[in-house]
Design an enzyme around this catalytic site. Structure first.
Site, PDB file in Angstrom:
ATOM      1  N   LYS A 188     -55.749  33.075  10.936  1.00  0.00           N
ATOM      2  CA  LYS A 188     -56.505  32.021  11.615  1.00  0.00           C
ATOM      3  C   LYS A 188     -56.244  32.036  13.116  1.00  0.00           C
ATOM      4  O   LYS A 188     -57.113  31.704  13.914  1.00  0.00           O
ATOM      5  CB  LYS A 188     -56.154  30.646  11.024  1.00  0.00           C
ATOM      6  CG  LYS A 188     -57.004  29.514  11.588  1.00  0.00           C
ATOM      7  CD  LYS A 188     -58.482  29.767  11.363  1.00  0.00           C
ATOM      8  CE  LYS A 188     -59.328  28.651  11.958  1.00  0.00           C
ATOM      9  NZ  LYS A 188     -60.755  28.918  11.827  1.00  0.00           N
ATOM     10  N   SER A 241     -76.833  47.276  28.369  1.00  0.00           N
ATOM     11  CA  SER A 241     -76.245  46.826  27.119  1.00  0.00           C
ATOM     12  C   SER A 241     -77.228  45.998  26.291  1.00  0.00           C
ATOM     13  O   SER A 241     -78.188  46.522  25.764  1.00  0.00           O
ATOM     14  CB  SER A 241     -74.956  46.056  27.405  1.00  0.00           C
ATOM     15  OG  SER A 241     -74.048  46.203  26.350  1.00  0.00           O
TER      16      SER A 241
END
Length: 318
Positions: free
Chosen positions: A198, A146
């Site tokens: 949020k 990765s």
């Protein structure tokens, strides 16, 4: 001489002897304190050097012509030793050294931050452009997955062990959901925000389909960036299949067949047989104790204000 004068003389001599003894004891005590402080200072200095308080820098010019080694070990993250600042600084030091014949980046990493990996990838390509006569090789030992492979893709060539783990070209964001457990326990989540998103991916609130879709799109964008970096770095050597960018990983032997790596090799064999310069000098930047303490302090301060951070797990290349 009268008896009174004789007594006064003896008393004066005794007082002088006593005063002299006291002064001598004071001098001895002062010197003892001085040497103790000096000894403790020396011990602390040695301790700081051993613990890496001052960090270290290598002057490769003293070792003659060499292959410059840089270690990429562990998770790639801003608060780890494998961060962009350390790796970029090491690369720049290696390329600046007039006796560097080639740069070898030894990789043992499961991945990590796409931002940190991207910064290193960009700098590797920039340095290769500035110094076309100094090749940059990656040598994979146990793992180059990765984010580690994101960095490796910028090298001239990638060498592996036949049993190395290579690939995992994908992106993830992980976390947990506790809403079912909370219902069983009779626990109510009370989350108040300014801004409807949020509380993004809050693990204690039901999954919001719009936020889930947004997250998937964001991960796909980062995945495409990763894919482009690999294609750019590997070029025509890459033998793309439907599994290449699926997040799967392969042995070093298979990675060579797929064009994800170039050949079998170790640091010693690459320095000896490819670079033709067996002398290997380590240019890895090791953080000092002061740097690590500063980072931990910064992380501790940031954790005091969780309301300003994201609720979801971070985006990771692993």
């Amino acid at each position: 001489m009268s008896e009174e004068n004789n007594n006064n003389w003896e008393r004066g001599v005794l007082e002088k002897l006593a005063l002299s003894a006291v002064q001598e004891q004071r001098r001895a005590r002062h010197w003892g304190i001085f040497f103790k402080v000096l000894g403790f200072g020396y011990l602390f200095f040695i301790l700081f050097l051993v613990m890496g308080w001052m960090g270290d820098k290598v002057d490769g010019s003293l070792s003659g012509k060499h292959s410059a080694l840089i270690e990429l070990s562990g998770v790639i993250a801003a608060d780890s030793n494998a961060n962009a600042d350390n790796l970029i600084g090491s690369l720049q030091d290696a390329y600046k050294d007039k006796n560097t014949a080639a740069v070898i980046l030894r990789c043992n990493s499961p991945g990590g931050s796409p931002v940190q990996a991207g910064l290193v990838n960009d700098e590797m390509r920039r340095l290769r452009g500035l110094h076309p006569d100094i090749p940059l090789y990656v040598v994979v030992e146990d793992m180059c997955a990765s984010g580690g492979y994101y960095i490796a893709a910028a090298a001239d060539k990638i060498y592996v062990n036949k049993a190395s783990i290579v690939g995992s070209i994908g992106v993830l964001m992980d976390g947990f959901g506790f809403t079912g457990t909370m219902q069983k326990l009779g626990v109510e989540r009370r989350l108040m925000t300014a801004g409807k998103n949020k509380g993004f991916m809050d693990p204690f609130s039901p999954l919001n389909p719009k936020q889930e879709e947004f997250t998937k799109n964001m991960l796909e964008d980062i995945h495409q960036q990763f894919i482009e970096v690999v294609k750019q770095g590997r070029g025509k050597r890459l033998k793309e299949t439907e599994d290449t960018f699926s997040g799967l990983f392969w042995t070093g032997d298979k990675a060579i067949q797929m064009g994800l790596a170039d050949d079998i090799g170790s640091v010693d064999s690459v320095a000896r047989d490819v670079v033709k310069v067996e002398n290997v000098v380590d240019f890895t930047t090791h953080e000092g104790l002061a740097d690590r303490l500063a980072k931990k302090f910064g992380a501790g301060v940031a954790s005091m204000f969780p309301g300003f951070g994201a609720q979801a797990g971070g985006v990771t290349l692993r």
